[in-house]
Scaffold this active site. Structure first.
Site, PDB file in Angstrom:
ATOM      1  CG  HIS A  87      32.879 -18.429 -85.826  1.00  0.00           C
ATOM      2  ND1 HIS A  87      32.554 -17.470 -85.772  1.00  0.00           N
ATOM      3  CD2 HIS A  87      32.245 -19.457 -85.080  1.00  0.00           C
ATOM      4  CE1 HIS A  87      31.620 -17.136 -84.767  1.00  0.00           C
ATOM      5  NE2 HIS A  87      31.457 -18.377 -84.424  1.00  0.00           N
ATOM      6  CG  ASP A 150      35.184 -14.117 -83.406  1.00  0.00           C
ATOM      7  OD1 ASP A 150      33.902 -14.554 -83.045  1.00  0.00           O
ATOM      8  OD2 ASP A 150      35.233 -13.627 -84.578  1.00  0.00           O
ATOM      9  CB  ILE A 367      33.659 -12.388 -96.032  1.00  0.00           C
ATOM     10  CG1 ILE A 367      34.506 -12.940 -97.293  1.00  0.00           C
ATOM     11  CG2 ILE A 367      32.327 -13.023 -95.994  1.00  0.00           C
ATOM     12  CD1 ILE A 367      35.919 -12.859 -97.300  1.00  0.00           C
ATOM     13  CB  THR A 368      29.187 -10.567 -98.698  1.00  0.00           C
ATOM     14  OG1 THR A 368      28.636  -9.775 -97.341  1.00  0.00           O
ATOM     15  CG2 THR A 368      28.946 -11.959 -98.510  1.00  0.00           C
TER      16      THR A 368
END
Length: 451
Positions: A87, A150, A367-368
């Protein structure tokens, strides 16, 4: 070998988010343009929170001088040491430590934190010698967030699909020899409360060479309960329902029938004890308390029913959350919440000190979320600067730090040093068709730099 630290001043290497100038932006710049003082600002930590805070400060104050300090020999925090090498466009980030299980047997070999496992396959120097034992048939991942999916995906992905990523050579070699065929992803609550997102779930469902194991009984009545939930959660639940309840088509049925590996979601189960092998030398299973929900929706709480279930496994990966650690006795810290006490980023009772990211709000969001949060901290700092609320007087900035490091025999690793390491990693990766082959050993890095 002398101790070392890393300092970065040039800003140009970090990708910027270009936003149109707002009225507040122009107002800030007009006020600062009349000031002769150059504020000296120190940012500790070169992960997303640190860089986004620095970006905001430099964009909105034309005279600001920002130094970013990092304890590792390389920058970018868990953007570099992120969730999964397959990713690269959505590298994750995190706090300094993980939440412990706090159950008997947690200390047994074969029990690892997902954070350490992620660090191992992503080349975090402190985890390079982890050497997880993948000789077992079954692994259990505790937690049902994106990190849990993940690590499950990395365990089950055919190694040839990872060859062209920046996964470390050591991790790829271990995964080639892995005997893990089944991964159970365990959560305390039900399907409606899972923390992973639809993209990660879709990848698991479509993972080559694997088949999902989902019990239709876990999803009874879910169709009616999701009618009023927000659209992103509804789409996620609909995908789960299709995977669990619908009969696959001919091609999908054939793919699943030929799969040599499997993954499954286990709901309403809470870890109670890691079970040892007969000789007591390693993990051989996990005892799960069966739970039920009190309350409704995402706020529902899992409570034990009194029943238990033993699940054989040789590897347990704990992915139940991250936590920040105190940075220094002089900086306030709430150990229960794992955050620095603050009001809109202002550290309580310490004028001139600010925080952003997970140490500000806790380990939540993507992340945003961190970008927005860090911009907000930068905005507050600049407001305080305008209002004269910051400590006044000249500040020597890095000159004082450089003198202190010199007195202690510490050699800083500069940004130009990082560029040399970066070039070396890229060069090593080219032969294998990888974006880079990460350097893992700090001593080797220092040797390459001539320290």
């Amino acid at each position: 070998m002398a101790p070392r630290c890393w300092r970065w001043w040039p800003w140009s290497a970090w990708p910027r988010t270009r936003l149109p100038p707002s009225e507040s932006t122009q107002s800030f710049r007009q006020q600062f343009s009349t000031q002769e003082q150059t504020p000296q600002i120190c940012v500790v930590g070169s992960g997303p929170a640190g860089f986004y805070t620095a970006q905001h400060l430099l964009k909105h104050h034309p005279r600001a001088h920002v130094d970013i300090y990092e304890k590792q020999l390389v920058p970018f925090g868990l953007v570099r040491f992120g969730v999964a090498p397959d990713h690269p466009e959505v590298k994750s980030y995190g706090a300094e430590d993980h939440r412990g299980l706090e159950i008997p047997g947690e200390e047994l070999p074969g029990v690892l934190s997902a954070r350490a496992f992620v660090g191992w396959y992503n080349g975090l120097p402190e985890n390079r010698k982890l050497a997880p034992d993948l000789s077992c048939d079954t692994a259990v991942v505790l937690g049902q967030g994106n990190v849990a999916l993940d690590v499950a995906r990395i365990l089950l992905t055919p190694p040839e699909y990872l060859e062209k990523t920046d996964i470390t050579a050591a991790a790829l070699g271990a995964l080639r020899q892995s005997q893990v065929k089944t991964v159970w992803i365990v959560g305390r609550r039900g399907p409606l409360q899972v923390a992973f997102t639809i993209k990660e779930l879709r990848e698991m469902i479509q993972l080559p060479g694997t088949r999902p194991i989902l019990d239709p009984a876990d999803f009874l009545g879910l169709q009616d309960r999701i009618k009023e939930v927000p659209r992103p959660r509804k789409r996620l639940m609909e995908l789960l329902l299709r995977a669990a309840m619908e009969k696959p088509g001919v091609a999908e049925a054939a793919r699943r029938a030929s799969a040599s590996r499997a993954w499954g979601l286990r709901f309403f189960r809470s870890p109670q004890q890691v079970l040892p092998s007969p000789d007591g030398r390693r993990a051989a299973g996990i005892r799960l308390a069966v739970t039920r929900l009190e309350g409704v929706g995402e706020a529902a709480r899992a409570v034990p029913t009194g029943d238990v279930e033993d699940l054989p496994c040789g590897l347990v990966l704990s992915s139940i959350g991250y936590k920040s650690c105190p940075i220094d006795p002089s900086v306030p810290f709430d150990p229960k919440l794992g955050v620095i006490p603050n009001v809109e980023g202002r550290v309580v009772d310490v004028p001139g000190l600010y925080c952003s990211g997970w140490v500000k709000r806790g380990p939540t969001g993507v992340i945003t979320t961190t970008m927005t949060d860090s911009f907000a901290t930068g905005h507050i700092l600049l407001q305080d600067l305008i209002a004269g609320l910051l400590p006044s007087g000249p500040r020597p900035g890095y000159a004082a730090i450089k003198a202190l490091l010199g007195s202690r025999g510490v050699w800083p690793v500069s940004f130009s040093d990082w560029e040399k390491l970066d070039a070396e990693e890229v060069s090593r990766g080219q032969g294998a068709g990888k974006p880079r082959e990460k350097l893992l050993d700090p001593q080797e890095m220092l040797w390459l730099l001539g320290h």
